[in-house]
Design an enzyme around this catalytic site. Structure first.
Site, PDB file in Angstrom:
ATOM      1  N   ASP A  33      -9.655  -5.666  -4.291  1.00  0.00           N
ATOM      2  CA  ASP A  33      -9.215  -4.567  -3.435  1.00  0.00           C
ATOM      3  C   ASP A  33     -10.207  -3.413  -3.537  1.00  0.00           C
ATOM      4  OD1 ASP A  33      -7.852  -2.531  -2.107  1.00  0.00           O
ATOM      5  OD2 ASP A  33      -5.916  -3.059  -2.980  1.00  0.00           O
TER       6      ASP A  33
ATOM      7  N   SER B  10       0.838  -1.197   0.000  1.00  0.00           N
ATOM      8  CA  SER B  10       0.000   0.000   0.000  1.00  0.00           C
ATOM      9  C   SER B  10       0.881   1.259   0.000  1.00  0.00           C
ATOM     10  CB  SER B  10      -0.948  -0.042   1.200  1.00  0.00           C
ATOM     11  OG  SER B  10      -1.920   0.973   1.115  1.00  0.00           O
ATOM     12  N   MET B  11       0.745   2.139   0.995  1.00  0.00           N
ATOM     13  CA  MET B  11       1.614   3.307   1.062  1.00  0.00           C
ATOM     14  C   MET B  11       3.079   2.888   1.067  1.00  0.00           C
ATOM     15  SD  MET B  11       1.873   6.260   4.029  1.00  0.00           S
ATOM     16  CE  MET B  11       2.564   5.104   5.222  1.00  0.00           C
TER      17      MET B  11
ATOM     18  N   HIS C 118      -7.143  -5.833  -0.154  1.00  0.00           N
ATOM     19  CA  HIS C 118      -6.055  -4.855  -0.103  1.00  0.00           C
ATOM     20  C   HIS C 118      -4.793  -5.385   0.576  1.00  0.00           C
ATOM     21  CE1 HIS C 118      -4.072  -1.064  -0.303  1.00  0.00           C
ATOM     22  NE2 HIS C 118      -4.056  -0.889   1.009  1.00  0.00           N
TER      23      HIS C 118
END
Length: 247
Positions: free
Chosen positions: A194, A97-98, A224
């Protein structure tokens, strides 16, 4: 070899020494902790790799801490993690993710052997997130959706500071404008169910990254948090194969 237990999940950094010349820096996601990278870390360490998963600034404490943490502080806390792996001949950065945004940006700051980007936020599922730079003055926090239906329990905040989303958007912008400059071998993994990051994000990265050695794994039944979901073993095996090719 030291094994980190699955339950209770860790919310601090972890380090696992391996026998391989290759080390892996694992970068967790927004509002999460190294705990969401723990199953992958154990898997890779059992394959012989040295693994280090730092705790990012503003994480693992309180949402209020994250609310006053800048993108540069978050990035620097990940980048400093490379120091723990400086004894390794080769290093691969693996982000969720980030953490995928940060991993891509790390590849532009220093020499690494490769990248693994999982669920990296190019297109966000909640379009209101793009308004965070304004909304943060109106609604400082939003309640986080319960993710307890993952096969492995996540570790994260129960509230999301909107100012933090604004900082994430800045990292996203830096990543996107630099995407064509990323030249290291890259494995992109995208969950097709996701809802946090739209599923076309993975293919966008694959089509626009500058690397001449990029591959894309789309997991049909994964949401996700790739590292915790039902197809994680397929993801882990693919990552191991990717790392083996870099040795």
């Amino acid at each position: 070899m030291r094994i980190i237990k699955i339950k209770p999940r860790v919310d601090k950094e972890f380090y696992l020494e391996g026998e391989s010349q290759l080390g892996c820096l694992l970068v967790h996601g927004f509002t999460g902790t190294p705990g969401e990278m723990e199953p992958l870390g154990n898997y890779l360490n059992n394959c012989g790799y040295t693994v280090y998963a730092p705790l990012l600034s503003g994480h693992g404490t309180t949402p209020e801490d994250l609310a006053v943490t800048t993108k540069d502080q978050i990035f620097d806390s990940a980048f400093r993690g490379l120091e723990r792996l400086k004894h390794c001949q080769k290093v691969v950065v693996i982000g969720l993710s980030m953490g995928g945004l940060i991993s891509g940006l790390i590849s532009l700051k220093t020499e690494i052997e490769g990248l693994v980007l999982m669920g990296t936020p190019v297109f966000l599922g909640d379009r209101k997130a793009y308004l965070a730079p304004v909304l943060k003055y109106i609604k400082p926090y939003i309640k986080k959706i319960n993710n307890n239906d993952y096969p492995v329990t996540p570790t994260s905040y129960d509230r999301t500071p909107v100012s933090g989303i604004s900082e994430l958007l800045k990292l996203r912008h830096e990543f996107l404008v630099s995407l064509k400059e990323i030249s290291v071998p890259t494995l992109i993994i995208q969950g097709m169910k996701d809802n946090t990051v739209r599923s076309e994000s993975g293919r966008y990265i694959y089509n626009h990254i500058g690397s001449e050695s990029a591959s894309l794994l789309e997991l049909e039944n994964t949401r996700h948090i790739v590292t915790l979901d039902i197809e994680r073993k397929e993801a882990f095996s693919t990552i191991d194969n990717f790392l083996t090719d870099l040795l």
